[in-house]
Scaffold this motif. Structure first.
Motif, PDB file in Angstrom:
ATOM      1  N   ILE A 228      24.467  51.607  78.165  1.00 22.10           N
ATOM      2  CA  ILE A 228      25.474  50.562  77.999  1.00 22.10           C
ATOM      3  C   ILE A 228      26.858  51.172  78.150  1.00 22.10           C
ATOM      4  O   ILE A 228      27.793  50.807  77.483  1.00 22.10           O
ATOM      5  N   TYR A 229      26.956  52.215  78.988  1.00 28.45           N
ATOM      6  CA  TYR A 229      28.270  52.716  79.391  1.00 28.45           C
ATOM      7  C   TYR A 229      28.867  51.647  80.291  1.00 28.45           C
ATOM      8  O   TYR A 229      28.630  51.608  81.489  1.00 28.45           O
ATOM      9  N   SER A 230      29.592  50.767  79.730  1.00 30.28           N
ATOM     10  CA  SER A 230      30.035  49.609  80.489  1.00 30.28           C
ATOM     11  C   SER A 230      31.210  49.958  81.386  1.00 30.28           C
ATOM     12  O   SER A 230      32.196  50.542  80.958  1.00 30.28           O
ATOM     13  N   CYS A 231      31.044  49.616  82.656  1.00 32.90           N
ATOM     14  CA  CYS A 231      32.144  49.807  83.593  1.00 32.90           C
ATOM     15  C   CYS A 231      33.198  48.720  83.418  1.00 32.90           C
ATOM     16  O   CYS A 231      34.209  48.716  84.099  1.00 32.90           O
ATOM     17  N   ALA A 232      32.960  47.766  82.472  1.00 31.91           N
ATOM     18  CA  ALA A 232      33.918  46.695  82.239  1.00 31.91           C
ATOM     19  C   ALA A 232      35.112  47.201  81.427  1.00 31.91           C
ATOM     20  O   ALA A 232      36.175  46.616  81.456  1.00 31.91           O
TER      21      ALA A 232
ATOM     22  N   GLN B 128      32.559  55.172  74.928  1.00 32.64           N
ATOM     23  CA  GLN B 128      31.500  56.050  75.433  1.00 32.64           C
ATOM     24  C   GLN B 128      31.147  57.132  74.406  1.00 32.64           C
ATOM     25  O   GLN B 128      29.979  57.469  74.226  1.00 32.64           O
ATOM     26  N   LEU B 129      32.154  57.652  73.730  1.00 29.14           N
ATOM     27  CA  LEU B 129      31.895  58.641  72.688  1.00 29.14           C
ATOM     28  C   LEU B 129      31.121  58.026  71.531  1.00 29.14           C
ATOM     29  O   LEU B 129      30.256  58.674  70.921  1.00 29.14           O
ATOM     30  N   ARG B 130      31.421  56.781  71.225  1.00 30.07           N
ATOM     31  CA  ARG B 130      30.687  56.079  70.154  1.00 30.07           C
ATOM     32  C   ARG B 130      29.221  55.927  70.543  1.00 30.07           C
ATOM     33  O   ARG B 130      28.316  56.138  69.723  1.00 30.07           O
ATOM     34  N   ILE B 131      28.964  55.587  71.807  1.00 32.99           N
ATOM     35  CA  ILE B 131      27.589  55.425  72.282  1.00 32.99           C
ATOM     36  C   ILE B 131      26.845  56.759  72.240  1.00 32.99           C
ATOM     37  O   ILE B 131      25.677  56.829  71.855  1.00 32.99           O
ATOM     38  N   ASP B 132      27.543  57.832  72.617  1.00 32.87           N
ATOM     39  CA  ASP B 132      26.933  59.160  72.546  1.00 32.87           C
ATOM     40  C   ASP B 132      26.514  59.490  71.118  1.00 32.87           C
ATOM     41  O   ASP B 132      25.403  59.981  70.873  1.00 32.87           O
ATOM     42  N   ALA B 133      27.423  59.250  70.192  1.00 32.02           N
ATOM     43  CA  ALA B 133      27.136  59.559  68.787  1.00 32.02           C
ATOM     44  C   ALA B 133      25.951  58.737  68.285  1.00 32.02           C
ATOM     45  O   ALA B 133      25.083  59.248  67.555  1.00 32.02           O
TER      46      ALA B 133
ATOM     47  N   ASN C 260      21.155  64.265  82.067  1.00 31.80           N
ATOM     48  CA  ASN C 260      22.380  64.163  81.291  1.00 31.80           C
ATOM     49  C   ASN C 260      22.091  63.894  79.823  1.00 31.80           C
ATOM     50  O   ASN C 260      22.763  64.424  78.929  1.00 31.80           O
ATOM     51  N   GLN C 261      21.082  63.074  79.545  1.00 29.61           N
ATOM     52  CA  GLN C 261      20.679  62.846  78.164  1.00 29.61           C
ATOM     53  C   GLN C 261      20.260  64.169  77.519  1.00 29.61           C
ATOM     54  O   GLN C 261      20.642  64.476  76.382  1.00 29.61           O
ATOM     55  N   ALA C 262      19.463  64.931  78.256  1.00 27.14           N
ATOM     56  CA  ALA C 262      19.004  66.222  77.744  1.00 27.14           C
ATOM     57  C   ALA C 262      20.195  67.151  77.508  1.00 27.14           C
ATOM     58  O   ALA C 262      20.219  67.909  76.532  1.00 27.14           O
ATOM     59  N   TRP C 263      21.180  67.106  78.400  1.00 28.39           N
ATOM     60  CA  TRP C 263      22.368  67.951  78.268  1.00 28.39           C
ATOM     61  C   TRP C 263      23.151  67.622  77.009  1.00 28.39           C
ATOM     62  O   TRP C 263      23.671  68.522  76.325  1.00 28.39           O
TER      63      TRP C 263
END
Length: 354
Positions: free
Chosen positions: A13-17, A40-45, A86-89
Motif C-alpha cells: 500500500i505504498y500509495s503513489c497517490a 511509507q516509513l509508517r508502513i515499513d514499521a 526488498n521485503q527481505a532487505w
C-alpha cells in the motif's frame, strides 16, 4: 497463512497517490535508496511489527521472503521478485542472497554494470556461494558482448574459475569457460574445457564450439587426467617441519591412521614443472578492522630435474602456510584445483576442507 497473506498485501500500500512520496520504489533494489515519506516509513514499521509477531526472528522472516522471491524469479515475474527481495532487505540486510537476487534481476534487465555492484555486496557477505560467482561471470560476459573489451571477458573467466574452486563438478561452468575461451584463438583452453565438460556431461557443448576446435587446428583428443592429489589426506594445523624426512614420515602416518588400507605413493612425481604457483584462502582483518576472507599465492620450487614429487610439494606448501592456518577452520587438504592465470607456470588452488 491468512496473517501472512495480509502482511504481503499491507506492504504494497505504498500509495503513489501521496504526492510527497517517491513513487513505485518497491520495484527498485533497496527501494532505490531514496528518502521515504512519513507514510511509507509508517508502513515499513507496521510491516516489521507484523513480521515480529509471525516469525521467530527477522532473519528467519527474511529467508522466507527470499525463497518466495526466487520462486517468482524462476517464474520470470521479476517485478514481484524484486518486491520480495526488498521485503527481505528491510528484515535482514546481512543476508547475502538478497544482493545476489538484486544482481540477477538487474542483469536480466540488461543493467550489467549495476548488477556487478550487487554481486560484489553478496560476495563480501558470503564468498563461498559458487552460484554468485557464476552470476557475476555471466554479467561480465554480457558486458563483453556489448563492449568487445577483452579485459572484461577475462574478468568473467576469472569469476567462472572462482566458482569452480568452490564447486569443481559443475559441468555447466566448464561449458561456459569453453565458450569464453573460444574468443582466445591463440590458446588451447577451448579444447581443454570442452574435454572437461565432456567428462561430466557431453550434452552441454554447442556443436559450433566443436567445429571451432577443428578450425583452429586444436585437438579434443583425450587429455591425460591431471594428478591433483585427491588421494592425499593432510591437515595444515601443525607446526613447520625441520626436514622433508620428518614431514614424509608424518604424512604417511596421517594417511594410514585415517585410511588404514592407504597405499599412497608419496614419492611419485605429480608435476614435471620445476616451479608451481599455489593459491590458498584464509580469514583476517581488512583495512576497516572487519573480519574478511583473503586469497594469497606463492611459488614453490624444486631442484629435482624430474619435477615435483608429492611429498616435496606438500612439504613446501605446508611450511609456507601452516602458521597462517593456525586459527582457520578450513585446514584440511582436499586436493588441488588447476587455475589458468595466463602464464606458463602451473597454478593450483588448494581445496581447503573444514
Amino acid at each position: 497463512m491468512k496473517s501472512i497473506l495480509f502482511l504481503f498485501v499491507s506492504l504494497f500500500i505504498y500509495s503513489c497517490a501521496h504526492t510527497d512520496c517517491p513513487e513505485c520504489i518497491h520495484s527498485l533494489p533497496k527501494y532505490g535508496n531514496v528518502n521515504k515519506c512519513a507514510e511509507q516509513l509508517r508502513i515499513d514499521a507496521q510491516y516489521l511489527q507484523e513480521c515480529d509477531q509471525i516469525y521467530p526472528s527477522r532473519a528467519v522472516a527474511a529467508v522466507h521472503h527470499i525463497n518466495l522471491a526466487w520462486d517468482l524469479y524462476d517464474a520470470n515475474q521479476t517485478d514481484e521478485a524484486m518486491k520480495r527481495f526488498n521485503q527481505a532487505w528491510l528484515l535482514d540486510k546481512s543476508n547475502a542472497d538478497i544482493y545476489w537476487g538484486y544482481g540477477n534481476i538487474m542483469g536480466q534487465g540488461g543493467h550489467f554494470e549495476e548488477s556487478l555492484a550487487f554481486f560484489d555486496e553478496a560476495i563480501q557477505l558470503n564468498s563461498q556461494n559458487a552460484k554468485v560467482w557464476e552470476s557475476k561471470a555471466v554479467s561480465y560476459c554480457q558486458l563483453f558482448f556489448k563492449t568487445k573489451e577483452v579485459e572484461i571477458l577475462e574478468k568473467g573467466i576469472s569469476c567462472y574459475q572462482k566458482s569452480l574452486t568452490i564447486n569443481p563438478k559443475n559441468a555447466t561452468i566448464y561449458a561456459q569457460l569453453a565458450g569464453a575461451y573460444s574468443y582466445f584463438m591463440q590458446k588451447d583452453s577451448l579444447a581443454k574445457y570442452i574435454q572437461l565438460t565432456d567428462d561430466i556431461d557431453s550434452t552441454l557443448i554447442r556443436p559450433e564450439l566443436r567445429k571451432q576446435v577443428i578450425k583452429n587446428n586444436l585437438t579434443t583428443m583425450k587429455i591425460e587426467p591431471e594428478d591433483v592429489l585427491t588421494d592425499v589426506l593432510w591437515s595444515f594445523r601443525t607446526d613447520k617441519f625441520d626436514s622433508l624426512e620428518l614431514f614424509s614420515k608424518a604424512l604417511l602416518e596421517y594417511n594410514t591412521r585415517i585410511k588404514p588400507n592407504s597405499s599412497i605413493d608419496i614419492d611419485r612425481i605429480f608435476n614435471r614443472s620445476k616451479e608451481i604457483t599455489v593459491g590458498y584462502m584464509f580469514w583476517g582483518e581488512n583495512e576497516d578492522g572487519e573480519e574478511d576472507q583473503f586469497e594469497e599465492s606463492f611459488i614453490v620450487k624444486t631442484t629435482n630435474n624430474k619435477g615435483f614429487s608429492l611429498k616435496e610439494f606438500l612439504y613446501k606448501v605446508h611450511n609456507e602456510i601452516c602458521e597462517q592456518m593456525e586459527d582457520e577452520d578450513n585446514v584440511f587438504f582436499e586436493g588441488l584445483m588447476p587455475y589458468d592465470d595466463g602464464t606458463e607456470r602451473p597454478f593450483y588452488l588448494i581445496n581447503q576442507g573444514g
